[in-house]
Design a protein around this motif. Structure first.
Motif, mmCIF file in Angstrom:
data_model
loop_
_atom_site.group_PDB
_atom_site.id
_atom_site.type_symbol
_atom_site.label_atom_id
_atom_site.label_comp_id
_atom_site.label_asym_id
_atom_site.label_seq_id
_atom_site.Cartn_x
_atom_site.Cartn_y
_atom_site.Cartn_z
ATOM 1 N N GLY A 1 -2.729 2.204 -10.420
ATOM 2 C CA GLY A 1 -3.468 1.717 -11.574
ATOM 3 C C GLY A 1 -3.177 0.278 -11.930
ATOM 4 N N THR A 2 -2.232 -0.347 -11.234
ATOM 5 C CA THR A 2 -1.928 -1.756 -11.483
ATOM 6 C C THR A 2 -2.631 -2.618 -10.434
ATOM 7 O OG1 THR A 2 0.074 -1.715 -10.115
ATOM 8 C CG2 THR A 2 0.315 -1.158 -12.446
ATOM 9 N N GLU A 3 -2.796 -3.887 -10.762
ATOM 10 C CA GLU A 3 -3.502 -4.791 -9.854
ATOM 11 C C GLU A 3 -2.776 -4.947 -8.525
ATOM 12 O OE1 GLU A 3 -5.180 -9.418 -9.824
ATOM 13 O OE2 GLU A 3 -4.392 -8.519 -11.670
ATOM 14 N N ALA A 4 -1.447 -4.895 -8.554
ATOM 15 C CA ALA A 4 -0.666 -5.120 -7.336
ATOM 16 C C ALA A 4 -0.629 -3.905 -6.419
ATOM 17 C CB ALA A 4 0.767 -5.514 -7.701
ATOM 18 N N TYR A 5 -1.002 -2.737 -6.931
ATOM 19 C CA TYR A 5 -0.914 -1.499 -6.154
ATOM 20 C C TYR A 5 -1.913 -1.513 -5.006
ATOM 21 C CZ TYR A 5 -0.720 3.603 -5.334
ATOM 22 O OH TYR A 5 -0.571 4.863 -4.800
ATOM 23 N N GLY A 6 -1.432 -1.186 -3.805
ATOM 24 C CA GLY A 6 -2.297 -1.194 -2.644
ATOM 25 C C GLY A 6 -1.680 -0.451 -1.471
ATOM 26 N N ARG A 7 -2.201 -0.722 -0.310
ATOM 27 C CA ARG A 7 -1.750 -0.005 0.897
ATOM 28 C C ARG A 7 -0.252 -0.192 1.132
ATOM 29 N NH1 ARG A 7 -2.062 -1.065 6.949
ATOM 30 N NH2 ARG A 7 -2.182 1.021 7.848
ATOM 31 N N LEU A 8 0.240 -1.416 0.940
ATOM 32 C CA LEU A 8 1.660 -1.667 1.159
ATOM 33 C C LEU A 8 2.511 -0.850 0.187
ATOM 34 C CD1 LEU A 8 3.605 -3.342 2.891
ATOM 35 C CD2 LEU A 8 3.513 -5.119 1.135
ATOM 36 N N SER A 9 2.045 -0.716 -1.048
ATOM 37 C CA SER A 9 2.764 0.089 -2.042
ATOM 38 C C SER A 9 2.907 1.525 -1.566
ATOM 39 C CB SER A 9 2.023 0.076 -3.386
ATOM 40 O OG SER A 9 1.556 -1.198 -3.732
ATOM 41 N N VAL A 10 1.802 2.100 -1.072
ATOM 42 C CA VAL A 10 1.805 3.502 -0.653
ATOM 43 C C VAL A 10 2.717 3.709 0.546
ATOM 44 C CG1 VAL A 10 0.392 5.408 0.194
ATOM 45 C CG2 VAL A 10 -0.508 3.876 -1.577
ATOM 46 N N LEU A 11 2.598 2.843 1.560
ATOM 47 C CA LEU A 11 3.425 3.003 2.759
ATOM 48 C C LEU A 11 4.908 2.826 2.425
ATOM 49 C CD1 LEU A 11 1.309 1.062 5.426
ATOM 50 C CD2 LEU A 11 1.449 3.537 5.066
ATOM 51 N N ALA A 12 5.214 1.855 1.569
ATOM 52 C CA ALA A 12 6.613 1.617 1.209
ATOM 53 C C ALA A 12 7.183 2.786 0.419
ATOM 54 C CB ALA A 12 6.735 0.330 0.405
ATOM 55 N N GLN A 13 6.427 3.272 -0.559
ATOM 56 C CA GLN A 13 6.952 4.309 -1.448
ATOM 57 C C GLN A 13 6.884 5.709 -0.843
ATOM 58 O OE1 GLN A 13 5.222 3.709 -5.431
ATOM 59 N NE2 GLN A 13 5.109 1.526 -4.944
ATOM 60 N N ALA A 14 6.019 5.917 0.151
ATOM 61 C CA ALA A 14 5.983 7.204 0.846
ATOM 62 C C ALA A 14 7.184 7.369 1.770
ATOM 63 C CB ALA A 14 4.697 7.342 1.649
ATOM 64 N N THR A 15 7.707 6.246 2.256
ATOM 65 C CA THR A 15 8.805 6.295 3.216
ATOM 66 C C THR A 15 10.155 5.913 2.614
ATOM 67 O OG1 THR A 15 8.323 4.015 3.874
ATOM 68 C CG2 THR A 15 7.281 5.765 5.171
ATOM 69 N N SER A 16 10.139 5.241 1.458
ATOM 70 C CA SER A 16 11.367 4.652 0.931
ATOM 71 C C SER A 16 11.438 4.744 -0.588
ATOM 72 C CB SER A 16 11.445 3.162 1.309
ATOM 73 O OG SER A 16 11.157 2.938 2.662
ATOM 74 N N HIS A 17 12.650 4.603 -1.089
ATOM 75 C CA HIS A 17 12.852 4.300 -2.501
ATOM 76 C C HIS A 17 12.835 2.777 -2.588
ATOM 77 C CE1 HIS A 17 13.901 8.473 -3.334
ATOM 78 N NE2 HIS A 17 14.705 8.437 -2.283
ATOM 79 N N ALA A 18 11.865 2.225 -3.292
ATOM 80 C CA ALA A 18 11.654 0.777 -3.272
ATOM 81 C C ALA A 18 11.729 0.188 -4.665
ATOM 82 C CB ALA A 18 10.290 0.465 -2.649
ATOM 83 N N ILE B 1 -5.051 6.387 -7.068
ATOM 84 C CA ILE B 1 -4.448 7.537 -6.388
ATOM 85 C C ILE B 1 -2.966 7.279 -6.137
ATOM 86 C CG2 ILE B 1 -4.561 9.050 -4.373
ATOM 87 C CD1 ILE B 1 -7.041 9.123 -6.197
ATOM 88 N N ASP B 2 -2.109 8.216 -6.572
ATOM 89 C CA ASP B 2 -0.675 8.030 -6.384
ATOM 90 C C ASP B 2 -0.268 8.396 -4.957
ATOM 91 O OD1 ASP B 2 -0.733 10.822 -6.372
ATOM 92 O OD2 ASP B 2 0.290 11.028 -8.309
ATOM 93 N N VAL B 3 1.012 8.208 -4.648
ATOM 94 C CA VAL B 3 1.494 8.449 -3.282
ATOM 95 C C VAL B 3 1.309 9.907 -2.862
ATOM 96 C CG1 VAL B 3 3.526 8.411 -1.780
ATOM 97 C CG2 VAL B 3 3.067 6.490 -3.322
ATOM 98 N N PRO B 4 1.662 10.910 -3.695
ATOM 99 C CA PRO B 4 1.394 12.301 -3.295
ATOM 100 C C PRO B 4 -0.088 12.548 -3.019
ATOM 101 C CG PRO B 4 2.937 12.260 -5.123
ATOM 102 C CD PRO B 4 2.443 10.856 -4.964
ATOM 103 N N GLY B 5 -0.974 11.884 -3.759
ATOM 104 C CA GLY B 5 -2.399 12.035 -3.508
ATOM 105 C C GLY B 5 -2.787 11.514 -2.139
ATOM 106 N N PHE B 6 -2.236 10.382 -1.759
ATOM 107 C CA PHE B 6 -2.533 9.842 -0.430
ATOM 108 C C PHE B 6 -1.920 10.700 0.674
ATOM 109 C CE2 PHE B 6 -3.865 5.822 -2.427
ATOM 110 C CZ PHE B 6 -5.020 5.599 -1.693
ATOM 111 N N LEU B 7 -0.762 11.270 0.423
ATOM 112 C CA LEU B 7 -0.185 12.180 1.415
ATOM 113 C C LEU B 7 -1.056 13.430 1.558
ATOM 114 C CD1 LEU B 7 3.595 11.823 0.498
ATOM 115 C CD2 LEU B 7 2.516 11.162 2.661
#
Length: 275
Positions: free
Chosen positions: A161-178, A259-265
């Motif tokens: 929901g933030t402007e910075a949220y994007g593909r990199l956010s999802v990949l980073a947060q799905a695999t890591s604590h960032a 869409i949050d990370v669990p949603g993308f998963l």
């Protein structure tokens, strides 16, 4: 000569007549107070193996070696080889230099089956591709403490929901604590870049997606954020569109940025089943 007997980096650069190259995205970090803080944030110490990409003249490298860590430096610019070889000698061989492009480096081979941390002031022009390689490739770092342009670091830790949220956010947060752990002003660099920088720290999640799930996640995020202003039914049309969204329990009228990370998963799992 030992590490604490080395001359200041500015003197060493002047002696060798070295300047940062724009083509390599180079901005030297010479302030030992800052580099030592980054080394502390990386939480590395005696006996740890650190892979550093783009060490340049070795400002951060010195700070990492002071912790007692063993460092493998991957540098594409051969101009810095003499400086780094001097640093290796002063460290008693704790520094190993690899003159090669980090985009093609086999980190698993470098680590030789043991845990390895990645700590780097990344060259701006390859920072994002390198991070995606480390997030999604076969080699999983024990941790990553990386400096990026601030806007890239913000994207890594951004919330839905933030402007910075994007593909990199999802990949980073799905695999890591960032998280972003440090801001660094432009004046800290030589030459100063036109943008601010920040350090992000990432540690692997215990529930990190397995490779096949991660591949599917890359596919659905690329499609969804490739047309981020469109509804998912449109942006994901080539992957299943509305039916895919419903299978994942998501509204086809939602947009990727909500869409949050669990949603993308869930989308990745639904796509795997369908494909």
């Amino acid at each position: 000569m030992t590490l604490d007997q080395l001359p200041p980096l500015r003197d060493t650069l002047a002696e060798h007549g070295l300047l940062a190259k724009k083509s390599f995205g180079q901005h030297f970090l010479l302030d030992l107070n800052i580099t030592r803080k980054i080394a502390r944030l990386a939480q590395v110490g005696e006996g740890d193996h650190v892979i550093e990409v783009g060490p340049g003249p070795g400002g951060l490298t010195r700070a990492l070696l002071e912790t007692g860590a063993r460092v493998t430096a991957v540098e594409a610019d051969p101009r810095f080889a003499p400086l780094l070889e001097e640093l290796s000698a002063a460290s008693g061989g704790a520094l190993t230099l690899r003159l090669e492009d980090a985009l093609t480096t086999d980190e698993a081979a470098v680590a030789a089956g043991a845990p390895a941390h990645i700590v780097s002031n990344l060259p701006y022009n390859v920072g994002t591709p390198l991070l995606i390689k480390w997030l999604t490739g076969a080699f999983t770092p024990a941790s990553m403490t990386l400096m990026f342009q601030k806007e890239v670091a913000d994207r890594i830790a951004a919330a839905p929901g933030t402007e910075a949220y994007g593909r990199l956010s999802v990949l980073a947060q799905a695999t890591s604590h960032a998280q972003v752990v440090m801001d660094v002003p432009a004046r800290a660099f030589t030459p100063p870049p036109k943008v601010a920088s920040a350090v992000a720290r990432l540690t692997p999640r215990e529930d990190r997606p397995e490779p096949v799930r991660l591949t599917a996640l890359q596919q659905v995020t690329a499609a969804a954020f490739g047309q981020r202003r469109k509804m998912l039914r449109s942006s994901l049309k080539a992957l299943g569109g509305e039916a895919l969204c419903l299978a994942a329990g998501l509204s086809p009228e939602a947009r990727a940025e909500t869409i949050d990370v669990p949603g993308f998963l869930a989308l990745a799992d639904a796509y795997r089943i369908r494909s």
